[in-house]
Design a protein around this motif. Structure first.
Motif, short mmCIF file in Angstrom:
data_model
loop_
_atom_site.label_atom_id
_atom_site.label_comp_id
_atom_site.label_asym_id
_atom_site.label_seq_id
_atom_site.Cartn_x
_atom_site.Cartn_y
_atom_site.Cartn_z
N TRP A 53 0.85 -0.74 -0.23
CA TRP A 53 0.51 -0.24 -0.01
C TRP A 53 1.01 1.51 -0.18
O TRP A 53 0.01 2.76 -0.47
CB TRP A 53 -0.98 0.17 1.47
N HIS A 54 1.92 0.91 0.87
CA HIS A 54 2.81 2.81 0.79
C HIS A 54 3.87 2.08 0.27
O HIS A 54 5.12 3.62 -0.01
CB HIS A 54 2.80 2.46 2.46
N VAL A 55 4.79 1.71 -0.55
CA VAL A 55 5.53 1.23 -1.78
C VAL A 55 6.09 2.62 -1.90
O VAL A 55 5.42 3.48 -2.90
CB VAL A 55 5.72 0.36 -2.40
N GLY A 56 7.36 3.46 -1.98
CA GLY A 56 7.95 4.29 -2.16
C GLY A 56 7.22 5.39 -1.72
O GLY A 56 7.95 6.45 -1.61
N GLY A 57 7.20 5.20 -0.60
CA GLY A 57 6.37 6.68 0.36
C GLY A 57 7.55 7.05 1.53
O GLY A 57 8.03 5.61 1.88
N PRO A 58 6.79 7.81 2.34
CA PRO A 58 8.13 7.52 3.10
C PRO A 58 6.93 7.12 4.52
O PRO A 58 6.12 6.89 4.59
CB PRO A 58 7.88 9.07 4.07
N PRO A 59 8.01 7.03 5.76
CA PRO A 59 7.44 5.90 6.82
C PRO A 59 6.23 7.45 7.10
O PRO A 59 6.08 8.68 6.98
CB PRO A 59 8.37 6.01 8.29
N ASP A 60 5.19 7.13 8.22
CA ASP A 60 4.31 8.08 8.59
C ASP A 60 4.56 9.29 9.68
O ASP A 60 5.76 8.70 10.06
CB ASP A 60 3.46 7.03 9.92
N LYS A 61 3.98 10.11 9.21
CA LYS A 61 4.95 11.71 10.05
C LYS A 61 4.47 11.40 10.92
O LYS A 61 5.48 11.97 12.12
CB LYS A 61 3.26 12.70 9.89
N ARG A 62 3.61 10.45 12.14
CA ARG A 62 3.68 9.76 13.73
C ARG A 62 5.06 9.68 13.79
O ARG A 62 6.22 9.78 15.09
CB ARG A 62 2.42 9.64 13.85
N THR A 63 5.31 8.75 13.30
CA THR A 63 6.82 7.28 13.32
C THR A 63 8.34 8.48 13.10
O THR A 63 9.19 8.17 13.95
CB THR A 63 7.13 6.29 11.92
N MET A 64 7.71 9.56 12.14
CA MET A 64 8.92 10.46 11.60
C MET A 64 9.46 11.94 13.55
O MET A 64 10.44 11.98 14.02
CB MET A 64 8.97 10.76 11.03
N LYS A 65 7.44 11.86 14.06
CA LYS A 65 7.39 13.05 14.78
C LYS A 65 8.15 11.85 16.45
O LYS A 65 9.31 12.32 16.70
CB LYS A 65 6.58 12.95 14.68
N THR A 66 7.94 11.02 16.40
CA THR A 66 8.48 9.92 17.49
C THR A 66 9.65 10.09 17.72
O THR A 66 10.97 9.74 18.79
CB THR A 66 7.93 8.55 17.70
N LEU A 67 10.77 9.38 16.46
CA LEU A 67 11.66 9.73 15.98
C LEU A 67 12.47 10.38 16.80
O LEU A 67 13.28 10.31 17.57
CB LEU A 67 12.04 8.76 14.62
N LYS A 68 12.16 11.75 16.52
CA LYS A 68 12.61 12.92 15.91
C LYS A 68 12.48 13.24 17.67
O LYS A 68 13.77 13.85 18.72
CB LYS A 68 11.91 14.15 15.76
#
Length: 165
Positions: A53-68
């Protein structure tokens, strides 16, 4: 790719349903732990999805926010789907829940080298499933996944180091 088949690097692959929440968090955490231990060059680490479903896109914005928020600012990933070659390249393929494990078992080619394990079996005796935070509205669900993944990855690395000695 210099993976497990080359004998020079250990190789792990983290899998979840869409490769936008749990598996990229696990990949980022694992890479961060390796970096802190000075062992990045000893491993090949990646993550992938069961579905496309998400191939080629980035991780979820909430994933990236959590990592940061948790101090991982240098993680970059493009979503990809697991493929047959992965079962020959990676020593261990980690699923996040029973459905991931069932899906992996269904698509694993006979004779492939990868060991399938549930990441949550490391580090926590009480809860082996790493719940999917995607459908919730709380950022805390992503932070809970992060914290659980840290415990599991630390425990896996510790076990791996004990095997060496």
């Amino acid at each position: 790719m210099e993976g497990a088949g080359s004998g020079s690097k250990k190789a792990v692959l983290f899998i979840c349903l869409g490769n936008i929440c749990r598996s990229p968090i696990a990949e980022a955490v694992f890479l961060d732990l390796l970096k802190k231990k000075g062992q990045l060059d000893e491993w090949h680490v990646d993550s992938a999805a069961i579905g496309d479903w998400h191939v080629g896109g980035p991780p979820d914005k909430r994933t990236m926010k959590t990592l940061k928020k948790k101090g991982i600012n240098d993680y970059h990933h493009i979503v990809r789907q697991i493929n047959v070659e992965d079962f020959y390249k990676f020593d261990v393929i980690f699923g996040m829940d029973e459905q991931n494990m069932s899906d992996l078992e269904d698509i694993q080619p006979k004779g492939s080298k990868s060991v399938l394990e549930m990441l949550g079996t490391y580090g926590s005796k009480c809860k082996t499933t790493i719940d999917d935070p995607y459908y919730g509205s709380r950022i805390e669900d992503f932070e809970d996944v992060f914290d659980q993944v840290v415990r599991c990855c630390e425990a896996y690395l510790k076990k791996n180091e004990e095997k060496k000695s």
